[in-house]
Design an enzyme around this catalytic site. Sequence first.
Site, PDB file in Angstrom:
ATOM      1  N   HIS A 149       0.875  -1.177   0.000  1.00  6.82           N
ATOM      2  CA  HIS A 149       0.000   0.000   0.000  1.00  6.82           C
ATOM      3  C   HIS A 149       0.916   1.232   0.000  1.00  6.82           C
ATOM      4  O   HIS A 149       2.020   1.183   0.546  1.00  6.82           O
ATOM      5  CB  HIS A 149      -0.830  -0.055   1.288  1.00  6.82           C
ATOM      6  N   ASP A 204       3.397  -3.936   8.111  1.00  8.98           N
ATOM      7  CA  ASP A 204       2.124  -3.216   7.996  1.00  8.98           C
ATOM      8  C   ASP A 204       1.014  -4.232   8.273  1.00  8.98           C
ATOM      9  O   ASP A 204       0.751  -5.108   7.455  1.00  8.98           O
ATOM     10  CB  ASP A 204       2.024  -2.624   6.585  1.00  8.98           C
ATOM     11  N   GLN A 263      -4.227  -4.823   7.264  1.00  9.69           N
ATOM     12  CA  GLN A 263      -5.221  -5.763   6.732  1.00  9.69           C
ATOM     13  C   GLN A 263      -5.215  -7.088   7.487  1.00  9.69           C
ATOM     14  O   GLN A 263      -5.918  -8.019   7.098  1.00  9.69           O
ATOM     15  CB  GLN A 263      -4.950  -6.037   5.237  1.00  9.69           C
ATOM     16  N   CYS A 280      -4.713   2.484  -3.579  1.00 12.30           N
ATOM     17  CA  CYS A 280      -3.475   3.012  -2.996  1.00 12.30           C
ATOM     18  C   CYS A 280      -2.317   2.057  -3.188  1.00 12.30           C
ATOM     19  O   CYS A 280      -1.474   1.886  -2.300  1.00 12.30           O
ATOM     20  CB  CYS A 280      -3.645   3.341  -1.508  1.00 12.30           C
TER      21      CYS A 280
END
Lengths: 407, 152
Positions: free
Chosen positions: A121, A198, A201, A364
């Site tokens: 992303h 990250d 999600q 994104c």
Amino acid sequence: MTTIDYRQDFPILKTRVNDEPLTYLDNAATSQKPQAVIDAMADFYANGNANVHRGVYTLAAQATDRYEAVRDQVAQLLNAARREEVFFTRSTTDSLNWVVQTYGEQFVSAGDEIVVAVMEHHSNLVPWQQLAIRKGATLKYVGLQPDGQLDLEDARKQITAKTKIVAVTQASNVLGVTNPIKTLARLAHAQHAVLVVDGAQAVAHMPVDVQALDADFYAFSAHKVYGPTGVGVLYGKYALLEQLTPAQFGGEMISDVDWQTTEFAAIPERFEAGTPNVCGVIGLGAALTYLQRVGFATVQTIEKRLTAQLLDGLTQMPGITVYGPQTVADHGPVVAFNVENVHGHDVATGLDLAGVEVRAGHHCAQPLMRYLHVSATVRASVGFYNNEADVERFLTALKSVKEFFES
Amino acid sequence: MSLLRLKALYQTVILEHAQAPHHFGTVPDAQTVTLHNPTCGDEINVQMVIQDHQIKQIAFTGSGCTISQASASIMTDVLAGQPVAVAQQRIANFSTLITGDTLTADEQHALGDAAVLATVAEFPTRIKCATLAWHAADQLLTMGDDADGRTK
């Protein structure tokens, strides 16, 4: 098994869109909020509001206790070794930028390498790209296998003795794949690099254990785990946090301020300058309590079944291309696809008229779109409060939209 | 689902322009402006040759949704051969139309097929798709026929 009970916990699911029942399939963008979260936040402002960490009066002490209790909750959720390893930001993007502005600024120099995956992303890509430009470092990309999974062989080639940081997403917001974080941690650590994950999600959909993953930094957002917008979390290994100079200065983060010098507060307050989003953090706490009451076993059973229904329906429909793995075994609750000869935005407008809310665009992740040779895709993403009827309505509406543009 | 509303947005004339866009391609020695819609990745490149305050040639390339492609195609019909001042007025009128305000019958007539894009006003999330090419054209006209360089 039925999901009826959970649906009743989410008031927005009773609303109508374009005279149709709301079919919310954009959970990868943000999740809806259960009444428990709405109530906890309203209750804080109605009955408990005070600033944290400074008042000597009862209300301030209670607000501080509630705020700090959420730090404990998050530390438990992620299995952090200690509560001080968790601090609050305003979003995943903010958390990742924080790592860039502290660890990145301090430890990346000209000639060093930063390694990301092509599926990142923008929030786990642009900050690193800009750091690389500032420092004269090189940004390198790990590619995909033909089925959309991260290419570990490529990762072994890209992560070298020059690599200082490896930054990857745990779960893709487009391809639906989950990345082998433990292996990537081993590869990064073998080269004395840190692994930044990250988790935006991931956290709503699977149990996360930062110690088992051996992640050095781990970021996620409250609003994707059924909590409010405006709150992010950053986990960092204590030994690393101890080496970092704060990126922001001001109230809350000091222990003593003299005319020319300042002694900083202990970790984690050192990294939480200014009044935090107290109510938002309390909302996150209520969301995590709710999510843990539902339990990841239930979440995963429901989401797996709905993802299978989505994948089956889409792969059986002629003229549909599904990106990422085609089988549910390798698939998280996010499915990106395109309709042959119809732009994603046209598909999404058609679905919206049927009350079906999906995302269309580049999600994104423009480098990934370039890698896949598409300008945009449509993305449907489920949460545990969705049901078979939602997926059925989506597939029926998609069929009508497809026929409309084909005729 | 409401196929009627879908038909109201995607009228036949719009679908036809999107499927077989007019003036699609490149013009040699033209000034060009490329604009992106960052929310969806649509890209439109508009080219013009302006001489003596008149649009002598116009063309576009790009990729995107039905609305953006159709709107660009329609725009090239509406602006081709027009004096710069007339073209600028038509672009302003299109902007008025697409945001839901009414035009006089003459103004509407001058917009040709673009008049059918008025329904886009009912779909606020799609207005940017329809206006992308027109913004690019407006920038080219502002550069005018004095500019000797090319913009990208």
